[in-house]
Design a protein around this motif. Structure first.
Motif, PDB file in Angstrom:
ATOM      1  N   ASP B 118       0.835  -1.272  -0.324  1.00 22.91           N
ATOM      2  CA  ASP B 118      -0.055   0.010   0.146  1.00 22.91           C
ATOM      3  C   ASP B 118       0.801   1.275   0.075  1.00 22.91           C
ATOM      4  OD1 ASP B 118      -2.301  -1.600   0.064  1.00 22.91           O
ATOM      5  OD2 ASP B 118      -2.286  -1.572   2.464  1.00 22.91           O
ATOM      6  N   ALA B 120       1.947   4.983   0.835  1.00 25.80           N
ATOM      7  CA  ALA B 120       1.955   5.589   2.222  1.00 25.80           C
ATOM      8  C   ALA B 120       0.790   6.312   2.519  1.00 25.80           C
ATOM      9  CB  ALA B 120       2.886   6.959   2.255  1.00 25.80           C
ATOM     10  N   ALA B 121       0.097   6.328   3.762  1.00 26.01           N
ATOM     11  CA  ALA B 121      -0.945   6.829   4.150  1.00 26.01           C
ATOM     12  C   ALA B 121      -0.983   8.367   3.998  1.00 26.01           C
ATOM     13  CB  ALA B 121      -1.446   6.558   5.609  1.00 26.01           C
ATOM     14  N   ALA B 122      -1.802   9.050   3.537  1.00 27.43           N
ATOM     15  CA  ALA B 122      -1.451  10.482   3.321  1.00 27.43           C
ATOM     16  C   ALA B 122      -1.341  11.288   4.402  1.00 27.43           C
ATOM     17  CB  ALA B 122      -2.750  10.869   2.391  1.00 27.43           C
ATOM     18  N   ASP B 152       2.960  15.932  10.613  1.00 27.82           N
ATOM     19  CA  ASP B 152       1.602  15.565  10.703  1.00 27.82           C
ATOM     20  C   ASP B 152       1.184  16.138  12.281  1.00 27.82           C
ATOM     21  OD1 ASP B 152      -0.935  14.646  10.226  1.00 27.82           O
ATOM     22  OD2 ASP B 152      -0.499  12.395  10.615  1.00 27.82           O
ATOM     23  N   GLU B 168       3.911   6.281  17.060  1.00 22.32           N
ATOM     24  CA  GLU B 168       4.034   6.705  15.549  1.00 22.32           C
ATOM     25  C   GLU B 168       4.625   8.301  15.754  1.00 22.32           C
ATOM     26  OE1 GLU B 168       0.161   5.835  13.840  1.00 22.32           O
ATOM     27  OE2 GLU B 168      -0.126   8.054  13.088  1.00 22.32           O
ATOM     28  N   ARG B 170       5.110  10.994  11.954  1.00 21.90           N
ATOM     29  CA  ARG B 170       4.960  11.079  10.483  1.00 21.90           C
ATOM     30  C   ARG B 170       5.217  12.644  10.177  1.00 21.90           C
ATOM     31  NH1 ARG B 170       0.121   8.270   8.340  1.00 21.90           N
ATOM     32  NH2 ARG B 170      -0.497  10.328   7.875  1.00 21.90           N
ATOM     33  N   LEU B 227       7.660   7.697   7.572  1.00 26.00           N
ATOM     34  CA  LEU B 227       6.441   7.202   8.310  1.00 26.00           C
ATOM     35  C   LEU B 227       7.036   6.226   9.375  1.00 26.00           C
ATOM     36  CD1 LEU B 227       4.038   6.253   5.454  1.00 26.00           C
ATOM     37  CD2 LEU B 227       3.890   8.234   6.729  1.00 26.00           C
ATOM     38  N   SER B 229       6.796   4.100  12.954  1.00 27.86           N
ATOM     39  CA  SER B 229       5.952   3.521  13.781  1.00 27.86           C
ATOM     40  C   SER B 229       6.989   2.138  14.458  1.00 27.86           C
ATOM     41  CB  SER B 229       4.939   2.637  12.844  1.00 27.86           C
ATOM     42  OG  SER B 229       5.627   1.555  12.154  1.00 27.86           O
TER      43      SER B 229
END
Lengths: 264, 264
Positions: B118, B120-122, B152, B168, B170, B227, B229
């Motif tokens: 997938d 990157a989560a936006a 973020d 997390e 980002r 990102l 985590s």
């Protein structure tokens, strides 16, 4: 002493040298399983360390060894109160086979997680899982007899020409002989699955270039669950992550390897 | 030559020795950023290699170096057609600071992924992201001026006493000076985020014990997306994974480090 313990013994020659004997029972064709080699090497590292557990191991796979005598050579780099760091090399006929950096520490068996991610996605019950077919005798896959692997059925779809189309491989794992899992068994487990790229339709020997794994907790007795996955297959390279969960539902190890896609 | 390129220069002394000068501009208090040290070391490794790119780097952080002169000592382990393997040590005052195993290869810039996970989560648009407050001068956080990090907003909740409750972090990342990302900039990027455990309410210096990162593709010009985590915080140890995505939406690097939770 179990056969696995015997096959991974390391005999101290001097402070920084151990004699080992690479066992023909862990072969994948002409090669020996990388996780087995790591287990042998880690026996020497922890024997020489003031700490009990190999919490972090990074390995470069340089050459394919043959069965028989070899040595583990240690270079202590740091010995701290919390952790010790050692460079360890598996040497055969004067040539390095496996070069590693190992951090040892003493894990608290009773520590509760401060935070833990989602538990393992459930596999079907062991009795609904499937095994690999017996290898052809001429393939010299002696490793298969040492391990009891029970696969989530879709993870073996590639065997019937139906690869699932994503780099994933999920199975229960234990040694074929009766033995509770320990850090050395986990070293074998993190490299025990068929390459995740088989689930994309790739075949053939997929040589590991680099493998790093971290021991996060001491495993409970019983089955281990291995969850293999990957993020990217590109330019002949793929990553393979394996999470190892124990029978008590705890994450006990994490590994990632970078490997070459086979041409078989 | 940019300031970053200058600060990471490695000057060949002989086949296996390089002189470097550790720059005071990459400090985190009394320490130097681990990604910066990796960038310096990798300059020497790739200069000496027949291959162009550091595709896999595993590092043990042994000691905290001081700014000023140091050496990179190389031990070539294998030179193959596809990849070369090198042990490289950053040495200061005769003592190893950083011990690494590096695999170099030559990545094809035009290879298309065979499979990729997938995207990157936006993150929100860069203009809606937030920056760290300027550090206190006495903290000697000179690294902060070298990097342009746009977080973020929830990733900095811990600064207002509202940690998000999972490990997390980002952010968008680029060098403060104008420079396209390259593998050395990525070495800095994989260790550029505040520790993910800050998002669980932990504070203080969280020393990296082991960090392994893989270069998976050459980055396009523009912002990188980081990102961060983690999977488990237990017994004083935590893992931190960082995926690096480029401005073209491609996964260009993966890292995992094992570190100690700070006591600050």
């Amino acid at each position: 002493m179990t056969k696995f313990d015997e096959a991974t013994q390391a005999h101290r020659v001097d402070e920084n040298t151990y004699d080992v004997c690479l066992d023909p029972g862990f072969a994948i064709g002409q090669a020996l399983n990388g996780g087995y080699l790591l287990a042998v090497l880690l026996r020497a590292v922890t024997d020489a360390s003031p700490h009990a557990h190999p919490v972090s191991t990074s390995a470069q796979f340089l050459r394919v060894p043959v069965t028989g005598p070899a040595q583990v050579e240690l270079a202590p780099l740091k010995a701290g109160r919390t952790a010790a760091m050692t460079r360890a090399t598996l040497v055969q006929d004067g040539r390095p086979v496996l070069e590693t950096l190992v951090t040892t520490a003493t894990l608290d068996p009773d520590a509760e997680p401060v935070w833990t991610g989602d538990p393992a996605a459930a596999l079907p019950p062991v009795e609904d899982c499937v095994t690999l077919p017996p290898p052809k005798p001429e393939s010299n896959m002696t490793l298969n007899d040492k391990m009891d692997l029970r696969f989530d059925p879709p993870s073996l779809g590639w065997l019937r020409g139906e690869p699932i189309g994503r780099p994933e491989m999920r199975a229960y794992f234990r040694l074929a002989e009766e033995q509770d899992p320990d850090p050395y068994v986990i070293a074998l487990a993190v490299d025990a699955l068929p390459p995740t790229v088989f689930s994309l339709g790739a075949r053939g020997w997929a040589p590991t270039v680099e493998l790093t794994w971290h021991l996060r907790a001491l495993p409970a007795p019983g089955w281990l669950t291995l969850l293999g996955s990957g993020r990217l297959v590109r330019d002949g390279w793929f990553d393979e992550e394996v999470e190892v969960w124990d029978s008590a539902g705890r994450l006990v190890a994490q590994s990632r390897q970078l490997a070459r896609v086979g041409r078989g």
